[in-house]
Design a protein around this motif. Structure first.
Motif, short mmCIF file in Angstrom:
data_model
loop_
_atom_site.label_atom_id
_atom_site.label_comp_id
_atom_site.label_asym_id
_atom_site.label_seq_id
_atom_site.Cartn_x
_atom_site.Cartn_y
_atom_site.Cartn_z
N SER A 1 21.17 33.90 -5.85
CA SER A 1 20.19 32.95 -5.36
C SER A 1 20.40 32.67 -3.87
O SER A 1 21.53 32.78 -3.36
CB SER A 1 20.30 31.63 -6.12
OG SER A 1 20.07 31.82 -7.51
N PRO A 2 19.36 32.29 -3.15
CA PRO A 2 19.50 32.01 -1.71
C PRO A 2 20.55 30.96 -1.40
O PRO A 2 21.20 31.05 -0.35
CB PRO A 2 18.09 31.53 -1.33
CG PRO A 2 17.19 32.25 -2.27
CD PRO A 2 17.94 32.28 -3.57
N HIS A 3 20.75 29.98 -2.30
CA HIS A 3 21.74 28.95 -1.99
C HIS A 3 23.17 29.49 -2.03
O HIS A 3 24.10 28.81 -1.60
CB HIS A 3 21.59 27.74 -2.94
CG HIS A 3 22.07 27.97 -4.33
ND1 HIS A 3 21.22 28.21 -5.39
CD2 HIS A 3 23.32 27.99 -4.87
CE1 HIS A 3 21.91 28.36 -6.50
NE2 HIS A 3 23.19 28.25 -6.21
N GLU A 4 23.33 30.72 -2.52
CA GLU A 4 24.66 31.33 -2.59
C GLU A 4 24.95 32.25 -1.40
O GLU A 4 26.07 32.72 -1.24
CB GLU A 4 24.80 32.13 -3.89
CG GLU A 4 24.71 31.27 -5.13
CD GLU A 4 24.68 32.08 -6.41
OE1 GLU A 4 25.61 31.94 -7.23
OE2 GLU A 4 23.72 32.86 -6.59
N TRP A 5 23.97 32.48 -0.56
CA TRP A 5 24.14 33.43 0.54
C TRP A 5 25.22 32.98 1.51
O TRP A 5 25.99 33.79 2.03
CB TRP A 5 22.82 33.62 1.29
CG TRP A 5 21.78 34.33 0.48
CD1 TRP A 5 21.97 35.01 -0.70
CD2 TRP A 5 20.40 34.45 0.79
NE1 TRP A 5 20.78 35.53 -1.15
CE2 TRP A 5 19.79 35.21 -0.25
CE3 TRP A 5 19.60 33.98 1.83
CZ2 TRP A 5 18.43 35.50 -0.27
CZ3 TRP A 5 18.24 34.29 1.82
CH2 TRP A 5 17.66 35.04 0.79
N TYR A 6 25.29 31.70 1.78
CA TYR A 6 26.29 31.18 2.72
C TYR A 6 27.70 31.51 2.23
O TYR A 6 28.53 32.05 2.97
CB TYR A 6 26.12 29.67 2.88
CG TYR A 6 27.20 29.00 3.70
CD1 TYR A 6 27.26 29.15 5.07
CD2 TYR A 6 28.16 28.19 3.08
CE1 TYR A 6 28.25 28.53 5.83
CE2 TYR A 6 29.14 27.56 3.82
CZ TYR A 6 29.18 27.74 5.19
OH TYR A 6 30.17 27.11 5.92
N GLY A 7 27.98 31.18 0.96
CA GLY A 7 29.30 31.44 0.40
C GLY A 7 29.63 32.92 0.36
O GLY A 7 30.77 33.33 0.65
N VAL A 8 28.65 33.74 0.03
CA VAL A 8 28.88 35.19 -0.04
C VAL A 8 29.16 35.75 1.35
O VAL A 8 30.00 36.64 1.52
CB VAL A 8 27.67 35.90 -0.68
CG1 VAL A 8 27.81 37.42 -0.56
CG2 VAL A 8 27.54 35.50 -2.15
N SER A 9 28.49 35.21 2.38
CA SER A 9 28.76 35.68 3.74
C SER A 9 30.19 35.39 4.14
O SER A 9 30.85 36.20 4.83
CB SER A 9 27.78 35.04 4.73
OG SER A 9 28.06 33.67 4.94
N LYS A 10 30.71 34.24 3.71
CA LYS A 10 32.11 33.90 4.00
C LYS A 10 33.06 34.78 3.20
O LYS A 10 34.10 35.23 3.70
CB LYS A 10 32.36 32.42 3.67
CG LYS A 10 31.61 31.43 4.55
CD LYS A 10 32.03 31.52 6.01
CE LYS A 10 31.45 30.38 6.83
NZ LYS A 10 31.82 30.47 8.26
N LEU A 11 32.71 35.03 1.93
CA LEU A 11 33.53 35.89 1.10
C LEU A 11 33.61 37.30 1.68
O LEU A 11 34.69 37.91 1.72
CB LEU A 11 32.97 35.93 -0.32
CG LEU A 11 33.67 36.87 -1.31
CD1 LEU A 11 35.13 36.47 -1.50
CD2 LEU A 11 32.94 36.89 -2.65
N HIS A 12 32.49 37.82 2.15
CA HIS A 12 32.48 39.15 2.76
C HIS A 12 33.42 39.20 3.97
O HIS A 12 34.15 40.18 4.16
CB HIS A 12 31.06 39.52 3.19
CG HIS A 12 30.18 39.95 2.05
ND1 HIS A 12 28.88 40.37 2.23
CD2 HIS A 12 30.41 40.02 0.72
CE1 HIS A 12 28.36 40.68 1.06
NE2 HIS A 12 29.26 40.47 0.13
N ALA A 13 33.39 38.15 4.78
CA ALA A 13 34.27 38.10 5.95
C ALA A 13 35.73 38.09 5.52
O ALA A 13 36.57 38.80 6.10
CB ALA A 13 33.95 36.87 6.80
#
Length: 316
Positions: free
Chosen positions: A140-152
């Motif tokens: 979901s779009p509300h998870e994009w922020y957390g996933v971007s941090k996880l990827h980093a």
């Protein structure tokens, strides 16, 4: 020690700059997309001319002992408003620093991550063995922020030879917070400031608010500790639950509130009943927080209302 501050327009970066300004031995160089905004803020904070300020194009030409990357957003609603660009922004500036420290391996890198890297399920506080859960087939779009941090974070762990510390911030509050942001604590302070009854849900939630002084203490620990590659969760001396916070604000500042079972409380990044961590790995490096969440909030809330009184705004 010469330190690059990336994203110097962010609230948490500015608070840290003020903390650094009270000590010797730290030479800061501030970078932002809008250097003029940083210089204006420095002047308003009594720090005009204290530090060089540039846009990001000047970063790679300098020599630094440490880089602290604050680029991003602190308000979940703003993160959602950014949409899928959150991935590009996070990647762009992270890669810029990674390229720099590959060329300058003695430079250490502190990256501001988020508790959201664990996913969006916080029915219980996270621990040292809590996995990150990503709904990969239904993101979901509300998870994009957390996933971007996880990827980093994943990129950082893939370079164990580089000195990189990821700092997962869960909750942070200071007197410089924009009170128009939609957090529980800002909702409370606006209600007190405006003299209106705050309506809130009956949902039990627990938060762990990091005070600026403890955040500064945490940063100093990792600037001074032996260089390593690791990730740590940020935490205060003790979290605070919603009912305890409401009662304390009522007793100290006269908060008036009503509990409504009908209120919908899904936030911009999902429901987070227990958005805090019991993972105290930072203690292994020497970090010991001084303040509990409630102590820190009371100190900063008092400063917010005192500033309002000095500016002719009633806090009643």
């Amino acid at each position: 020690m010469k330190i690059a501050i990336l994203g110097a327009t962010s609230q948490i970066a500015r608070d840290l700059i003020v903390s650094f300004s009270a000590e010797e031995g730290r030479q800061l160089h501030l970078f932002a997309r809008r250097p003029d905004a940083v210089m204006t803020w420095l002047a308003s904070s009594g720090l005009a001319g204290s530090y060089p300020v540039d846009d990001f194009s000047a970063f790679a030409t300098q020599e630094f002992d440490a880089v602290i990357n604050f680029v991003g957003v602190g308000d979940p609603a703003q993160a959602v408003a950014m949409g899928n660009s959150i991935f590009d922004v996070t990647l762009r500036f992270d890669e810029m620093v990674l390229d720099y420290i590959r060329t300058n391996p003695k430079c250490r890198y502190l990256f501001l991550s988020s508790g959201a890297a664990y996913g969006s399920n916080f029915s219980d506080p996270v621990k040292h063995d809590t996995p990150s859960i990503v709904a990969v087939n239904n993101l979901s779009p509300h998870e994009w922020y957390g996933v971007s941090k996880l990827h980093a974070e994943c990129r950082h762990r893939a370079h164990p030879e580089l000195a990189i510390i990821d700092l997962r911030v869960f909750n942070y509050f200071s007197r410089t917070q924009d009170l128009s942001a939609r957090f529980l604590i800002t909702d409370i302070l606006r209600s007190i400031r405006d003299g209106v009854v705050m309506k809130t849900s009956s949902d039990p939630i627990v938060r762990d608010f990091l005070h600026p002084s403890d955040f500064h203490r945490l940063i100093e620990v990792f600037l001074s500790a032996p260089a390593t590659n690791a990730v740590v969760d940020c935490y205060s001396r003790a979290p605070i639950d919603k009912s305890g916070l409401l009662l304390a604000m009522k007793e100290k500042f006269g908060l008036r509130y009503e509990i409504s079972k009908a209120m919908e409380t899904t936030g911009a990044t999902g429901r987070k009943a227990c958005y805090y961590s019991l993972n105290t790995r930072a203690a292994d490096f020497g970090y010991q927080p001084f303040l509990t969440s409630l102590e820190g909030l009371m100190i900063e809330a008092k400063a917010v209302f005192q500033r309002g009184v000095n500016q002719g705004v009633s806090s009643e």
